[in-house]
Design an enzyme around this catalytic site. Structure first.
Site, mmCIF file in Angstrom:
data_model
loop_
_atom_site.group_PDB
_atom_site.id
_atom_site.type_symbol
_atom_site.label_atom_id
_atom_site.label_comp_id
_atom_site.label_asym_id
_atom_site.label_seq_id
_atom_site.Cartn_x
_atom_site.Cartn_y
_atom_site.Cartn_z
ATOM 1 N N ASN A 169 0.832 -1.201 0.000
ATOM 2 C CA ASN A 169 0.000 0.000 0.000
ATOM 3 C C ASN A 169 0.870 1.256 0.000
ATOM 4 O O ASN A 169 1.898 1.319 0.661
ATOM 5 C CB ASN A 169 -0.996 0.003 1.171
ATOM 6 C CG ASN A 169 -0.365 -0.193 2.531
ATOM 7 O OD1 ASN A 169 0.569 -0.960 2.673
ATOM 8 N ND2 ASN A 169 -0.895 0.494 3.531
ATOM 9 N N GLU A 203 0.205 5.178 0.588
ATOM 10 C CA GLU A 203 -0.827 6.112 1.025
ATOM 11 C C GLU A 203 -0.396 7.554 0.820
ATOM 12 O O GLU A 203 0.763 7.844 0.535
ATOM 13 C CB GLU A 203 -1.179 5.824 2.488
ATOM 14 C CG GLU A 203 -1.719 4.405 2.641
ATOM 15 C CD GLU A 203 -2.294 4.117 4.014
ATOM 16 O OE1 GLU A 203 -2.269 5.002 4.891
ATOM 17 O OE2 GLU A 203 -2.779 2.986 4.202
ATOM 18 N N ALA A 251 -1.557 11.869 2.028
ATOM 19 C CA ALA A 251 -2.332 12.714 2.942
ATOM 20 C C ALA A 251 -3.729 12.976 2.391
ATOM 21 O O ALA A 251 -4.677 13.158 3.139
ATOM 22 C CB ALA A 251 -1.611 14.029 3.199
ATOM 23 N N TYR A 306 -6.456 11.213 1.265
ATOM 24 C CA TYR A 306 -6.785 9.794 1.420
ATOM 25 C C TYR A 306 -7.152 9.061 0.114
ATOM 26 O O TYR A 306 -6.618 7.978 -0.141
ATOM 27 C CB TYR A 306 -7.906 9.615 2.457
ATOM 28 C CG TYR A 306 -8.249 8.176 2.696
ATOM 29 C CD1 TYR A 306 -7.419 7.359 3.451
ATOM 30 C CD2 TYR A 306 -9.388 7.618 2.132
ATOM 31 C CE1 TYR A 306 -7.712 6.027 3.660
ATOM 32 C CE2 TYR A 306 -9.694 6.281 2.334
ATOM 33 C CZ TYR A 306 -8.858 5.490 3.092
ATOM 34 O OH TYR A 306 -9.152 4.178 3.284
ATOM 35 N N CYS A 317 -4.013 0.785 -2.741
ATOM 36 C CA CYS A 317 -3.902 -0.471 -1.995
ATOM 37 C C CYS A 317 -2.798 -1.358 -2.584
ATOM 38 O O CYS A 317 -2.458 -1.260 -3.762
ATOM 39 C CB CYS A 317 -5.215 -1.239 -2.063
ATOM 40 S SG CYS A 317 -6.627 -0.379 -1.361
ATOM 41 N N GLU A 352 -2.900 -4.457 -3.351
ATOM 42 C CA GLU A 352 -3.389 -5.319 -4.427
ATOM 43 C C GLU A 352 -3.329 -4.597 -5.773
ATOM 44 O O GLU A 352 -2.907 -5.156 -6.779
ATOM 45 C CB GLU A 352 -4.843 -5.740 -4.174
ATOM 46 C CG GLU A 352 -5.053 -6.480 -2.883
ATOM 47 C CD GLU A 352 -5.461 -5.574 -1.725
ATOM 48 O OE1 GLU A 352 -4.781 -4.534 -1.488
ATOM 49 O OE2 GLU A 352 -6.451 -5.903 -1.068
ATOM 50 N N CYS A 387 -10.628 -4.263 -0.348
ATOM 51 C CA CYS A 387 -11.673 -3.248 -0.477
ATOM 52 C C CYS A 387 -12.461 -3.458 -1.785
ATOM 53 O O CYS A 387 -12.073 -4.250 -2.644
ATOM 54 C CB CYS A 387 -11.063 -1.849 -0.428
ATOM 55 S SG CYS A 387 -10.208 -1.357 -1.942
ATOM 56 N N CYS A 400 -10.440 -2.916 -5.071
ATOM 57 C CA CYS A 400 -9.536 -4.027 -5.400
ATOM 58 C C CYS A 400 -10.314 -5.244 -5.888
ATOM 59 O O CYS A 400 -9.866 -5.922 -6.808
ATOM 60 C CB CYS A 400 -8.682 -4.379 -4.182
ATOM 61 S SG CYS A 400 -7.451 -3.105 -3.799
HETATM 62 ZN ZN LIG Z 1 -8.100 -2.056 -1.915
#
Ligand SMILES: [Zn+2]
Length: 107
Positions: A57, A59, A61, A63, A68, A70, A101, A104
């Protein structure tokens, strides 16, 4: 389609190892309201050509901009020319299984 015991072991090992590359600036103290998950995820896909391609993953700031593990693994595989996959493994630090999620699953 079934995986051999060796394929399953390699897929699992590589997904677990991929967690080390997860990118999320740690919130100190961890905050449930911050933009970061503080949750490492690693993934590894096995292509039809027997290549193992990992992701973690990444990430941000902002969001929704984060990606992800995957999707990082699958995107990396597609960029390398792979379009057919045998399996994907996803690893987290949680004691309980974590479900991918919706994005994904769609991908
Ligand atoms: Zn995901």
């Amino acid at each position: 389609m079934t995986l051999s015991a060796e394929e399953l072991k390699l897929l699992s090992t590589k997904a677990i190892a991929a967690k080390a590359a997860a990118y999320f600036p740690r919130c100190l103290p961890p905050s449930s309201s911050g933009p970061y998950s503080n949750f490492r995820v690693g993934a590894c896909v096995l292509t039809e050509q027997q290549e193992f391609i990992s992701g973690a993953n990444v990430e941000n700031a902002s969001y929704p901009v984060g990606t992800c593990a995957e999707r990082v693994a699958l995107g990396t595989a597609v960029f390398a020319g792979h379009k057919q996959f045998k399996a994907i493994a996803v690893a987290t630090d949680s004691k309980h299984p974590a479900s991918p999620c919706g994005m994904c699953r769609q991908l």
